[in-house]
Design a protein around this motif. Sequence first.
Motif, PDB file in Angstrom:
ATOM      1  N   UNK A  18     -20.150  58.167  20.116  1.00  0.00           N
ATOM      2  CA  UNK A  18     -19.264  57.617  21.126  1.00  0.00           C
ATOM      3  C   UNK A  18     -18.354  58.714  21.681  1.00  0.00           C
ATOM      4  N   UNK A  19     -18.295  58.832  23.005  1.00  0.00           N
ATOM      5  CA  UNK A  19     -17.432  59.830  23.644  1.00  0.00           C
ATOM      6  C   UNK A  19     -16.091  59.171  23.985  1.00  0.00           C
ATOM      7  N   UNK A  20     -15.387  58.761  22.961  1.00  0.00           N
ATOM      8  CA  UNK A  20     -14.107  58.073  23.159  1.00  0.00           C
ATOM      9  C   UNK A  20     -13.441  57.840  21.813  1.00  0.00           C
ATOM     10  N   UNK A  21     -12.121  57.939  21.798  1.00  0.00           N
ATOM     11  CA  UNK A  21     -11.369  57.546  20.608  1.00  0.00           C
ATOM     12  C   UNK A  21     -10.011  57.023  21.069  1.00  0.00           C
ATOM     13  N   UNK A  22      -9.525  56.017  20.397  1.00  0.00           N
ATOM     14  CA  UNK A  22      -8.174  55.489  20.640  1.00  0.00           C
ATOM     15  C   UNK A  22      -7.799  54.698  19.399  1.00  0.00           C
ATOM     16  N   UNK A 265     -23.918  65.948  26.626  1.00  0.00           N
ATOM     17  CA  UNK A 265     -22.581  65.477  26.974  1.00  0.00           C
ATOM     18  C   UNK A 265     -22.521  65.212  28.476  1.00  0.00           C
ATOM     19  N   UNK A 266     -21.458  64.540  28.907  1.00  0.00           N
ATOM     20  CA  UNK A 266     -21.293  64.202  30.321  1.00  0.00           C
ATOM     21  C   UNK A 266     -22.524  63.428  30.812  1.00  0.00           C
ATOM     22  N   UNK A 292     -21.812  59.371  24.338  1.00  0.00           N
ATOM     23  CA  UNK A 292     -21.848  58.428  25.447  1.00  0.00           C
ATOM     24  C   UNK A 292     -20.510  57.700  25.581  1.00  0.00           C
ATOM     25  N   UNK A 293     -19.944  57.630  26.798  1.00  0.00           N
ATOM     26  CA  UNK A 293     -18.710  56.846  26.975  1.00  0.00           C
ATOM     27  C   UNK A 293     -18.962  55.362  26.693  1.00  0.00           C
ATOM     28  N   UNK A 294     -17.892  54.654  26.400  1.00  0.00           N
ATOM     29  CA  UNK A 294     -17.992  53.239  26.027  1.00  0.00           C
ATOM     30  C   UNK A 294     -18.715  52.415  27.089  1.00  0.00           C
ATOM     31  N   UNK A 295     -18.387  52.662  28.378  1.00  0.00           N
ATOM     32  CA  UNK A 295     -19.017  51.854  29.441  1.00  0.00           C
ATOM     33  C   UNK A 295     -20.520  52.123  29.535  1.00  0.00           C
TER      34      UNK A 295
END
Length: 365
Positions: A18-22, A265-266, A292-295
């Motif tokens: 996943x290309x995201x963290x929060x 990536x990207x 991969x981004x979440x969307x």
Amino acid sequence: MEANRVKQIHSFGQSIWLDFIARSIINSGELKQLIDVDGIRGVTSNPAIFEKAITSSSDYDDDIRELSEKSEDNEEIFFGLAISDIQKATDLFKGVYEESNGEDGYVSLEVSPFLALDTEKTASQAADLWKKVDRKNVMIKIPGTKPGLEAIRRSIAKGININVTLLFGLPRYEEVTEAYISGLEDHLAAGHSIGHISSVASFFLSRIDVMVDPMLDEKGAPELKGEVAIASAKKAYEIYKRVFSGPRWEKLAAQGAKPQRLLWASTSSKNPAFKDTKYVEALIGPETVDTVPLETVEAFRDHGIAENTLETGLAEATAVLDKLKSVGINIDEITQKLEDEGIDKFNKPFEKLLQAIEDQKAKVK
């Protein structure tokens, strides 16, 4: 019930990270669900991702207040916030890390983008972050700039897991593989085992097409639109297979060394004319990672097609790059420009992030 499409990708030997963290997706259980339901096998982060996480919620306010009592340095406060999130995420992925024998389950934390052209400070901060996170399944991100190459080698030589970021060009990618292999040799020569060291080389895709595609209309080659990044990635995979074979590599592999996997990536489509899962679908294949981004995870879950595509159309990929050259587009110049711009694109959100922390400090005090 139909099998999960994202999970199907893993059956072709590719890992989806996943290309995201929060903090919100860690605390809510959403990240755990992505691991369990979609088979997500790792996480990457960068300054822009953290800037979005920290400025779009109040989740970090208490920690900002606490950290600002100990330090006035906004960069130090940021890394305090980030390390906490990275530790929680690595703990969530511990099962994946163990089950895959250290192939997956990694969470990446990037050194300050301000250091992208400073070998000494990059290597020093990589070692510092590695020590502070204190998890076997963290990867420290170092940009694959010219000065970054020596920092990568030194970090691998210290036994640190490295995610090489900001890669666009094939010649630079080959230099990165050399830095990794040399680092393993250094670590082994110093009397250490190397089987625990893991690394990926993050090859940025859609940004290549964003820059090249407008030129293709001018040069009379519109049929190549959306094809140059994918062709480059397929050629990078050919380099990967060549470099991680043969006597030099086999000597390290006999000592338990893991190849430095290519990471795509990207991979979100920046052009609305393209299918939103285009870059993911085009490059599914063994011994690779796609972050991969979440969307895009959600889009692939809904309508993505999982097939072994990475090693198909290799002749066509060569032809795309040959045609690019024949119409007068120098891909090496373009990828160098992308690297230069990429440093700036990471610096700006980092500056914004540090300013946001400054603003939050004033607010929470």
